[in-house]
Each structure stands twice: as C-alpha cells, then as structure tokens.
Design an enzyme around this catalytic site. Structure first.
Site, PDB file in Angstrom:
ATOM      1  N   LYS A   1     -18.596  47.634  21.773  1.00 14.71           N
ATOM      2  CA  LYS A   1     -17.388  48.397  22.092  1.00 14.71           C
ATOM      3  C   LYS A   1     -16.767  48.924  20.796  1.00 14.71           C
ATOM      4  O   LYS A   1     -16.270  48.147  19.984  1.00 14.71           O
ATOM      5  CB  LYS A   1     -16.343  47.555  22.822  1.00 14.71           C
ATOM      6  CG  LYS A   1     -15.210  48.421  23.408  1.00 14.71           C
ATOM      7  CD  LYS A   1     -13.959  47.651  23.684  1.00 14.71           C
ATOM      8  CE  LYS A   1     -13.110  47.485  22.446  1.00 14.71           C
ATOM      9  NZ  LYS A   1     -12.531  48.773  21.951  1.00 14.71           N
TER      10      LYS A   1
ATOM     11  N   GLU B   1     -15.090  39.112  11.182  1.00 12.39           N
ATOM     12  CA  GLU B   1     -14.715  39.710   9.897  1.00 12.39           C
ATOM     13  C   GLU B   1     -13.318  40.279  10.104  1.00 12.39           C
ATOM     14  O   GLU B   1     -13.132  41.266  10.822  1.00 12.39           O
ATOM     15  CB  GLU B   1     -15.708  40.798   9.490  1.00 12.39           C
ATOM     16  CG  GLU B   1     -15.589  41.178   8.017  1.00 12.39           C
ATOM     17  CD  GLU B   1     -14.703  42.386   7.797  1.00 12.39           C
ATOM     18  OE1 GLU B   1     -13.521  42.168   7.449  1.00 12.39           O
ATOM     19  OE2 GLU B   1     -15.166  43.507   7.964  1.00 12.39           O
TER      20      GLU B   1
ATOM     21  N   CYS C   1     -10.641  46.783   5.024  1.00 13.31           N
ATOM     22  CA  CYS C   1     -10.406  45.338   5.156  1.00 13.31           C
ATOM     23  C   CYS C   1     -10.386  44.642   3.800  1.00 13.31           C
ATOM     24  O   CYS C   1      -9.595  43.721   3.588  1.00 13.31           O
ATOM     25  CB  CYS C   1     -11.485  44.711   6.041  1.00 13.31           C
ATOM     26  SG  CYS C   1     -11.475  45.289   7.743  1.00 13.31           S
TER      27      CYS C   1
ATOM     28  N   GLU D   1      -1.134  42.092   5.036  1.00 11.10           N
ATOM     29  CA  GLU D   1      -2.051  43.224   4.961  1.00 11.10           C
ATOM     30  C   GLU D   1      -1.344  44.491   5.431  1.00 11.10           C
ATOM     31  O   GLU D   1      -0.881  44.574   6.561  1.00 11.10           O
ATOM     32  CB  GLU D   1      -3.288  42.966   5.825  1.00 11.10           C
ATOM     33  CG  GLU D   1      -4.346  44.036   5.700  1.00 11.10           C
ATOM     34  CD  GLU D   1      -5.612  43.697   6.472  1.00 11.10           C
ATOM     35  OE1 GLU D   1      -6.707  44.016   5.976  1.00 11.10           O
ATOM     36  OE2 GLU D   1      -5.497  43.115   7.569  1.00 11.10           O
TER      37      GLU D   1
END
Length: 503
Positions: free
Chosen positions: A193, A267, A301, A402
């Site tokens: 997906k 991850e 990331c 983040e």
C-alpha cells in the site's frame, strides 16, 4: 513577466503536464496482474499548484482480501521458481522500468513536488535497488552444519508467503523498490500500500510488471492508512509486515502484528545529528548539513537536522550555512534551475510552519528562512524557505521532535564527550553524521553514535548493498542489503539421521 502571469503560466504548464503524464495510463489498484476498479476515489494533488493530478480509487476490505488471496494463489507458482528464475524476472522488470524512466520521473515530480532532476535520480535509485536484488536472488544459500557422523544437518531458507508492505509519501518509487526487491528475491508475494498522497509511481511500476511475474506476485492496493492500510495490517493471512512511516503509526502496526505473532520490520522517524569537529573542512561540513536537511525539502527520515558544532568553528559554520540556505532557488520543479520544491502536502506545510513558530517562541534565533517565499508566483504551492535556527537548547522541541521539513538547528559543544552526549540525547536513532579530518575521531564517533547509519563527511549516499535501519524508536529490522532478504525468510533446520552404509 508579472507574478500573476507567471503564476497562471505555471498552473497551465502543470495542468498540461498532468494530462501528458496520464494520457495513456489509468491509475487504479493492481491486483492479480491487472488493474481493478475501487470505490470512493480520492485525489492526489500537485503540491506546486494545489490542484488534483488525478483521483485514485480506494481499496475497501473486499479488495484488500482479494489482493491477499490472489497473492497466495501466486505464491503457489512463485515459491516453486528457482532463485535464478526470480533473478531473471526482476532483471526483466528493471529493463522495462528503464524504458519508462522519463515517464516515472515526471509522475514522481508532479506527485511529490521534487525537482525533476531529483525525481529522476530517485527513480534511477529505485531501479538500481531492484537490480541489486536481482543479483542477490541468485546467491542465496542454506548451510550445512557439521554435527556427527551419523547425522546430516542443514538449513534451508523459506519465504513467509504473502507479506504486507506500507510505504511513505516522501520517496514513493524508491521506497517501493526497497520493499518489493528483497521480498520478491526471497520468494514472497507482496501486497503493498503506497501513501494516498503519492501513489502514482508505485501503481505505474506495478503495471509495468505485467507479463513478467506470475499473476499475484505483485499487488498494489491504494487508499488511506486508517482504512486500506489498517485492513492490510490486520489481515490474518498476511504473514509478515514491513512499514515505513511515522512512529505513532508504527506502534499501531506493531501492536496489530503482535496479536497474531506476525514479524514486523519498522523504519520510523529520526532526529539525526551532524557532529562538526573543530578540524573539519568547513565547506564539507556545510555541504553535509545543507544536503542533510534541505534535500527533498527536508522530508527525509534520516535528515541530519541537528547540527552540533564545536564552539571554535560555530560562528563560521553558521555564517556559511545561512549563505547556503539562502542560495537555494525555490520554483517550479519542472524548471532545471529549481533546486528546492514545495513540501509534498498541505498538512506538512502547516506542520513545518508551526514548528518555526514554536522555535521562535522557545527563544531560538531564526537566522534565515522558515516562511513562505515572497514570490507570489509560488503562492499556490506549499513552499517554505530553508531555515536555520541558532541559540538552540537541547530541551527545545525543535531540537527533539521530528519536523520533516527544511529546518536546520544548530547547537554547540566544547568536548568530544559532550558532543556524543548531545548526539545521543534523543529517543531516535536512525542516522548520524560526522564532519572531521581525523580518522581517529571519525571511527570513534561512528562507534559512539547510537544510530543505524552514520555518514562521514557527507550526507549519503544510500546504497542498496548497505543495511538501512534504526536504533531505539527509529525502528526494528532493516531495509536494503542482504539483511533485508533474510528478514523476508524463515530458516528451517533439517536433521537427516543416517545409518552406516551397507552394500
């Protein structure tokens, strides 16, 4: 040309690019070797002009169930194929994708807002990843284990069967290759997906596998994470899950998998440090700091978003970094001179803008950037000028959370131990960077930083041969490298008891 005319021209150019990119294709879920119709189409939007590129059907529970079932049907054929055959099929797929490189690059550019040159480079990276796993597929082995004279003992590596994979919106083509490559090389069938924000290249890559793999080996289901994604992760016939995305969703995936004891690869996010030591070549350090947080508009990331700089070179570093940030050209990603595109979606634009406000309210100094550009021709897009924050304290939110945008924070240190302590003072552990001319410092810092990937005197490159994964809350397991193939397989130990030979 006045801003209003430039803005109109940009809009018309992008609408024409949408039409050209989709002239001969229809973006629909790919299940069992064919496109299928879903329900309730949702638009994927061009972040430059904030207009729909196309509407992509949503896969409901029934379609996800169908994808899983045909994947198991495909597994009956695919699992019988030799590693050599799997390698040949992957190589054939790479050849076809290579022929459609320009098409895929344009789709990636329109869907994500990346400059066309970056989008092309990332699609090429996806092809090199698949190429690597085509090679690795041929080299897989079990092992013979010395035991005793009357016992032949060996291991064989077996695929899980059907694996569920979910990719993020920031690197759609590359991330799809990271998932498909090792899973298929290991002998699994995939139900993947992509993000609802950026599904175009993933669907098109799957379509271009037509006639190469047995039906059901590759399946792409489209839709949102809370609907299509949830159905996929909860499916009792999905034997292994691999997810790349936010930490909060990663926790949900892990909890869901735990209910049926399914293994996961995660991850997740990062807040990666770049340690700049006093002996560093300053141009090299600034290059790493800029590339590490401004490439892909900071939607990375493993972005090196915390520059931790020795006090002796702090001021020079900041001056050079500010100059570099201000040198980027924000503009139409279809233009060659554009070096920084918009953020990929409106939600992320709001998030980054909020963090810039938070940083200023916390008392950090915004040395440059952080706002929408003055150029009214870019007013329809999700643009943010590259930002540099100084006077940043370790407990500030902009130093701990983040941001996922073009925002660099700068802290200072005095001693080596202080630098390592600042670097590791985070819940994340995806990546880290070191800028130094000392071999001793480079290797020692690489060992001392709590992260799964460490870059020395640069940001990147990321190569398919190297395992990629994080420590702490940045994840579990690895994409890339041989390690990824191993995580899509289960070892089976076989004991063959032998009698003395008789004639």
């Amino acid at each position: 040309m006045p801003d209003s005319e430039t803005r109109t021209a940009m809009r018309e150019r992008h609408l024409q690019a949408h039409e050209d990119a989709l002239a001969d294709i229809v973006i629909e879920p790919w299940i069992g070797g064919t496109s299928v119709s879903g329900s309730e189409p949702i638009p994927t939007r061009d972040p430059v002009i904030d207009e729909p590129i196309t509407a992509v059907p949503v896969c409901d529970d029934e379609l996800v169930n169908q994808a899983v079932q045909v994947a198991w049907d495909g597994f009956e054929t695919w699992s019988d194929r030799t590693p050599t055959d799997r390698s040949q099929r992957l190589s054939e797929w790479v050849d076809v994708l290579e022929e459609h490189l320009d098409e895929l690059a344009l789709l990636e550019c329109l869907d994500t807002g990346k400059p066309l040159s970056e989008a092309r480079g990332e699609v090429e990276g996806a092809l090199r990843t698949l190429e690597y796993y085509a090679a690795v597929a041929r080299t897989q082995q079990g092992s013979q284990i010395p035991a005793q004279g009357d016992l032949h003992m060996y291991t064989r590596m077996e695929p899980y069967g059907v694996v569920g994979q979910i990719t993020p919106w920031n690197f759609p083509a590359w991330a799809a290759a990271w998932k498909f490559g090792p899973a298929l090389a290991a002998g699994n069938c995939s139900v993947l997906k992509p993000s609802a924000y950026t599904p175009l290249t993933t669907v098109r890559m799957a379509q271009l596998s037509d006639g190469i793999f047995p039906d059901g080996v590759i399946n792409v289901v489209t839709g949102g994470g809370s609907t299509t994604g949830a159905t996929l992760t909860e499916h009792e016939d999905v034997r292994k899950l691999s997810f790349t995305g936010s930490g909060s969703v990663g926790q949900e995936v892990m909890q869901t998998a735990a209910a049926r004891i399914a293994p996961v690869t995660l991850e997740l996010g990062g807040k990666s440090p770049l340690l700049v030591f006093p002996d560093a070549d300053m141009q090299t350090a600034v290059d790493a700091a800029a590339a590490g947080v401004y490439y892909s508009t900071g939607e990375i990331c493993d972005a090196l978003s915390r520059a931790i700089v020795h006090e002796d070179v702090h001021d020079e570093f900041v001056d050079r970094l500010v100059a570099r940030a201000e040198s980027y050209t924000l503009g139409d990603p279809l233009d060659d001179e554009t070096t920084l595109g918009p953020l990929t979606n409106e939600d992320q634009f709001e998030t980054v803008s909020d963090y810039v406000t938070i940083g200023r309210n916390e008392g950090a100094t915004l040395a440059t950037g952080g706002t929408a550009p003055d150029d009214r021709a870019l007013a329809d897009g999700h643009y943010v000028e590259p930002a540099v924050f100084t006077d940043v304290e370790p407990d500030m939110r902009i130093a701990r959370e983040e941001i996922f945008g073009p925002v660099q924070t700068v802290q200072s240190f005095e001693t080596y131990d202080e630098a390592i302590a600042l670097a590791n003072d985070t819940e994340f552990g995806l990546a880290g960077g070191v800028a130094t001319e000392s071999t001793d410092i480079a290797h020692q810092a690489a060992a001392d930083i709590d992260a799964g990937v460490v870059y020395i005197n640069a940001y990147g490159p990321i190569r398919p041969e190297g395992p990629y994964g994080g420590f702490k809350e940045s994840g579990i397991g690895h994409d890339l490298g041989r390690a990824a193939v191993e995580q899509y397989q289960q070892p089976k130990t076989v004991y063959v008891n032998l009698d003395s030979p008789e004639i």
